[in-house]
Design an enzyme around this catalytic site. Structure first.
Site, PDB file in Angstrom:
ATOM      1  N   ASP A   7    -119.233  83.762 -37.957  1.00 16.76           N
ATOM      2  CA  ASP A   7    -118.957  82.407 -38.445  1.00 16.76           C
ATOM      3  C   ASP A   7    -117.817  82.538 -39.453  1.00 16.76           C
ATOM      4  OD1 ASP A   7    -119.419  79.607 -39.015  1.00 16.76           O
ATOM      5  OD2 ASP A   7    -120.425  80.206 -40.851  1.00 16.76           O
ATOM      6  N   SER A   8    -117.272  81.389 -39.840  1.00 16.20           N
ATOM      7  CA  SER A   8    -116.248  81.413 -40.884  1.00 16.20           C
ATOM      8  C   SER A   8    -116.827  81.967 -42.186  1.00 16.20           C
ATOM      9  CB  SER A   8    -115.745  79.995 -41.142  1.00 16.20           C
ATOM     10  OG  SER A   8    -116.834  79.184 -41.552  1.00 16.20           O
ATOM     11  N   TYR A  39    -112.952  77.020 -41.970  1.00 11.90           N
ATOM     12  CA  TYR A  39    -112.149  76.830 -40.757  1.00 11.90           C
ATOM     13  C   TYR A  39    -111.893  75.334 -40.517  1.00 11.90           C
ATOM     14  CZ  TYR A  39    -113.125  81.603 -38.837  1.00 11.90           C
ATOM     15  OH  TYR A  39    -113.203  82.945 -38.598  1.00 11.90           O
ATOM     16  N   CYS A  70    -120.664  79.268 -34.895  1.00 14.94           N
ATOM     17  CA  CYS A  70    -119.785  78.338 -35.600  1.00 14.94           C
ATOM     18  C   CYS A  70    -119.311  77.281 -34.602  1.00 14.94           C
ATOM     19  CB  CYS A  70    -118.597  79.123 -36.151  1.00 14.94           C
ATOM     20  SG  CYS A  70    -117.343  78.118 -36.951  1.00 14.94           S
ATOM     21  N   ASN A  71    -119.634  76.035 -34.880  1.00 10.22           N
ATOM     22  CA  ASN A  71    -119.215  74.951 -33.982  1.00 10.22           C
ATOM     23  C   ASN A  71    -117.694  74.816 -33.947  1.00 10.22           C
ATOM     24  OD1 ASN A  71    -121.777  73.019 -33.270  1.00 10.22           O
ATOM     25  ND2 ASN A  71    -122.064  74.095 -35.183  1.00 10.22           N
ATOM     26  N   CYS A 180    -122.647  71.614 -37.620  1.00 17.38           N
ATOM     27  CA  CYS A 180    -121.936  72.721 -38.295  1.00 17.38           C
ATOM     28  C   CYS A 180    -123.033  73.611 -38.849  1.00 17.38           C
ATOM     29  CB  CYS A 180    -121.071  72.176 -39.432  1.00 17.38           C
ATOM     30  SG  CYS A 180    -120.446  73.463 -40.549  1.00 17.38           S
TER      31      CYS A 180
HETATM   32  N1  DGL Z   1    -119.953  76.874 -39.895  1.00 15.41           N
HETATM   33  C1  DGL Z   1    -118.880  76.312 -39.204  1.00 15.41           C
HETATM   34  C2  DGL Z   1    -119.259  75.359 -38.093  1.00 15.41           C
HETATM   35  O1  DGL Z   1    -120.330  75.478 -37.549  1.00 15.41           O
HETATM   36  C3  DGL Z   1    -117.561  76.058 -39.844  1.00 15.41           C
HETATM   37  C4  DGL Z   1    -117.470  75.687 -41.278  1.00 15.41           C
HETATM   38  C5  DGL Z   1    -116.036  75.802 -41.782  1.00 15.41           C
HETATM   39  O2  DGL Z   1    -115.597  76.935 -41.943  1.00 15.41           O
HETATM   40  O3  DGL Z   1    -115.403  74.770 -42.001  1.00 15.41           O
HETATM   41  O4  DGL Z   1    -118.494  74.519 -37.712  1.00 15.41           O
END
Ligand code: DGL
Length: 250
Positions: A7-8, A39, A70-71, A180
């Site tokens: 994930d980010s 991200y 991570c979505n 997210c």
């Molecule tokens: N956890 C991430 C997601 O599921 C991204 C969060 C991010 O880095 O902005 O989208």
């Protein structure tokens, strides 16, 4: 079987938690790309570059399957990654189908990062599922920063959520989708302020079950100490302190 999960940042630890509950017999390498988090507020091409680097690293470390926890990363890069690598690559998807199927009527509010919500993948998902125009979207990028800085101050969060939801008529909604993985940490705070009839959905279990099918793993209730290698900010963590502190928060 060695599974690379990333994930980010620490959001994907919520997915790792489900994975070690359902599939404790697997080996996991979790990569938290804290050097580049968030991200979700960055340009697509920049995020694709980070994601490709992380996956290349996980594959070089012996990952035989990748779970993109991570979505946002899934939204921008899963297609390209599947073209590059000949191994199972499982992504996250906001649980829109789950929420719509669970309720015959009423609106569903999808929360995610701005990059996910403006992506082609999300637009296609909604166009495919939402024939009655029941789905609305709300970006909540601040939650990523709150989670990364472990800011779980209840008073601040209550004010934050109330303000973000203030323009919506919550009586119309039957479900909220946490699209997210960082948002999962805030489920219990949201539950407290939402009207009781609104259910909260996420895609974590669906993604882990999809991983299970793709690699032909068996679900196990055996109590084994999970084998996890944890990379945080580009470095291998020799202790499980940070990882465990987040696993406890889920
Ligand atoms: N956890 C991430 C997601 O599921 C991204 C969060 C991010 O880095 O902005 O989208």
């Amino acid at each position: 079987m060695k599974v690379g999960i990333f994930d980010s940042g620490i959001g994907g630890i919520t997915v790792l938690k489900t994975a070690i509950e359902l599939l404790p017999q697997l080996e996991y390498i979790y990569y938290s790309d804290n050097l580049h988090v968030p991200y979700g507020t960055k340009p697509k091409e920049e995020v694709i570059g980070y994601v490709k680097d992380v996956v290349a690293f996980l594959v070089s470390e012996g990952a035989e399957a990748i779970l993109i926890a991570c979505n946002t990363a899934t939204s921008v890069a899963v297609k390209e990654l599947r073209e590059i690598y000949d191994l199972p690559i499982i992504g996250m998807e906001p649980a829109v189908k789950l929420a719509l199927d669970d309720n015959a009527e009423g609106k569903v509010l999808v929360t995610a990062t701005p990059l996910s919500l403006k992506g082609e993948k999300y637009k296609n998902l909604v166009a495919h599922l939402d024939h009655k125009h029941r789905v609305d979207a709300l970006p909540l990028p601040e939650l990523v920063t709150f989670a990364e800085t472990k800011n779980f101050d209840e008073e601040m969060l209550t004010t934050y959520f109330k303000e973000k939801l203030s323009t919506l008529n919550l009586d119309e909604y039957v479900g909220i989708v946490l699209g997210c993985t960082h948002f999962i940490y805030f489920k219990k705070y949201l539950e407290k302020i939402l009207p009781k009839h609104i259910k909260i959905y996420d895609g974590n279990e669906g993604a882990v079950r999809h991983l299970k099918e793709c690699i032909g793993a068996k679900e196990s209730s055996k109590k084994v100490e999970p084998n996890i290698i944890f990379y945080y900010s580009g470095k291998k963590c020799e202790t499980r302190e940070i990882l465990d502190s987040y696993l406890k928060l889920v």
